[in-house]
Design an enzyme around this catalytic site. Structure first.
Site, PDB file in Angstrom:
ATOM      1  N   SER A   1       0.760  -1.209   0.117  1.00 47.89           N
ATOM      2  CA  SER A   1      -0.220  -0.174   0.012  1.00 47.89           C
ATOM      3  C   SER A   1       0.977   1.381  -0.051  1.00 47.89           C
ATOM      4  O   SER A   1       1.950   1.197   0.546  1.00 47.89           O
ATOM      5  CB  SER A   1      -0.716   0.137   1.132  1.00 47.89           C
TER       6      SER A   1
HETATM    7  N1  SAH Z   1       0.052  -5.889   4.033  1.00 47.34           N
HETATM    8  C1  SAH Z   1       0.947  -6.020   2.996  1.00 47.34           C
HETATM    9  C2  SAH Z   1       0.393  -5.908   1.633  1.00 47.34           C
HETATM   10  C3  SAH Z   1      -0.762  -6.754   1.518  1.00 47.34           C
HETATM   11  S1  SAH Z   1      -1.498  -6.932  -0.229  1.00 47.34           S
HETATM   12  C4  SAH Z   1       2.141  -5.318   2.885  1.00 47.34           C
HETATM   13  O1  SAH Z   1       2.489  -4.398   3.917  1.00 47.34           O
HETATM   14  O2  SAH Z   1       3.080  -5.575   1.953  1.00 47.34           O
HETATM   15  C5  SAH Z   1      -2.759  -8.013   0.102  1.00 47.34           C
HETATM   16  C6  SAH Z   1      -2.366  -9.480   0.670  1.00 47.34           C
HETATM   17  O3  SAH Z   1      -3.291 -10.140   1.166  1.00 47.34           O
HETATM   18  C7  SAH Z   1      -1.576 -10.192  -0.726  1.00 47.34           C
HETATM   19  O4  SAH Z   1      -0.286 -10.755  -0.379  1.00 47.34           O
HETATM   20  C8  SAH Z   1      -2.718 -11.292  -0.723  1.00 47.34           C
HETATM   21  O5  SAH Z   1      -2.315 -12.705  -1.175  1.00 47.34           O
HETATM   22  C9  SAH Z   1      -3.069 -11.537   0.656  1.00 47.34           C
HETATM   23  N2  SAH Z   1      -4.575 -12.293   1.110  1.00 47.34           N
HETATM   24  C10 SAH Z   1      -5.431 -12.249   0.107  1.00 47.34           C
HETATM   25  N3  SAH Z   1      -6.509 -13.115   0.563  1.00 47.34           N
HETATM   26  C11 SAH Z   1      -5.844 -13.583   1.835  1.00 47.34           C
HETATM   27  C12 SAH Z   1      -6.468 -14.568   3.004  1.00 47.34           C
HETATM   28  N4  SAH Z   1      -7.692 -14.986   2.856  1.00 47.34           N
HETATM   29  N5  SAH Z   1      -5.576 -14.691   3.815  1.00 47.34           N
HETATM   30  C13 SAH Z   1      -4.369 -14.242   3.932  1.00 47.34           C
HETATM   31  N6  SAH Z   1      -3.864 -13.471   2.863  1.00 47.34           N
HETATM   32  C14 SAH Z   1      -4.718 -13.338   1.792  1.00 47.34           C
END
Ligand code: SAH
Length: 215
Positions: free
Chosen positions: A64
């Site tokens: 983000s």
């Molecule tokens: N917080 C992260 C950015 C997240 S992007 C950072 O600081 O870099 C969103 C992430 O959520 C992705 O890596 C995706 O694979 C994950 N995601 C999506 N659905 C999910 C679920 N049900 N459980 C865990 N992770 C999930």
């Protein structure tokens, strides 16, 4: 080419993108001034790590925009003895920010390949208060519940009941809710068996996939 001065870029990010836009929690500003965001992105994107936008990480996911990380972290009203759960570890950057402020951070990522990378960076940076696993984060992490703060960093179709159940009394849940393209950031606070909701504005996250997310 001149080498990038990451420390200076980080300081400018904190002043121009965060403090100037109303982020005032000193714990958040300090954490974002400390964590080397450039180490959480691919080498060819490192010189853009402190710019005012999200950046791609592997497997079509994104880290983000700094302001959104700060806004969400501030809205969680964290204290130093808090236990926090993050859903969507991604690069590990948000987990590091939480770990600077809270006592203990749990983080769940669906994609093993991403988690492996994130764990390596977090280990290299010496974080000892982050525990992570690969799983469907829409189920929360019941073993360590309840949590004072839960942060979902992917867009959900609705608020998963499982996560509400894992909030402590007084606990806060931050979650983007909406379509798979655009969402509204919601903050839900638990008081006993009551849950109050605030809306913090529009946002755009990659979809939360899973049993209580998008199928
Ligand atoms: N917080 C992260 C950015 C997240 S992007 C950072 O600081 O870099 C969103 C992430 O959520 C992705 O890596 C995706 O694979 C994950 N995601 C999506 N659905 C999910 C679920 N049900 N459980 C865990 N992770 C999930």
């Amino acid at each position: 080419m001149m080498p990038v001065n990451y420390e200076k870029a980080r300081e400018e990010m904190v002043n121009r993108q965060l403090a100037a836009r109303g982020i005032h929690d000193l714990k958040v500003l300090e954490a974002m001034g400390k964590v080397p965001r450039h180490l959480f992105v691919s080498e060819h994107l490192q010189d853009q790590a402190y710019s005012d936008r999200p950046l791609p990480i592997d497997l079509n996911q994104t880290i983000s925009q700094p302001y959104i990380v700060a806004l969400m972290t501030e809205a969680l009203d964290l204290s130093s003895d808090d236990k926090a759960l993050e859903i969507g570890t991604g690069s590990g950057y948000q987990a590091a920010i939480l770990a600077e402020i809270c006592e203990q951070v749990y983080t769940v990522e669906k994609l093993p390949e991403l988690l492996e990378k994130a764990e390596a960076v977090l280990k290299r940076l010496g974080y000892r208060n982050i525990i992570s696993k690969t799983d469907d984060g829409t189920l929360g992490w019941p073993e360590y519940a309840p949590y004072d703060a839960i942060l979902v960093t992917a867009g959900a179709p609705h608020v998963p009941r499982t996560l509400l159940n894992q909030l402590s009394d007084g606990g806060r849940l931050l979650i983007p809710v909406g379509s798979n393209l655009i969402q509204e950031l919601k903050k839900i606070t638990r008081q006993g068996d009551r849950f109050s909701e605030e809306r913090l504005g529009g946002c755009q996250f990659v979809p939360l996939l899973g049993q209580h997310g998008w199928q």
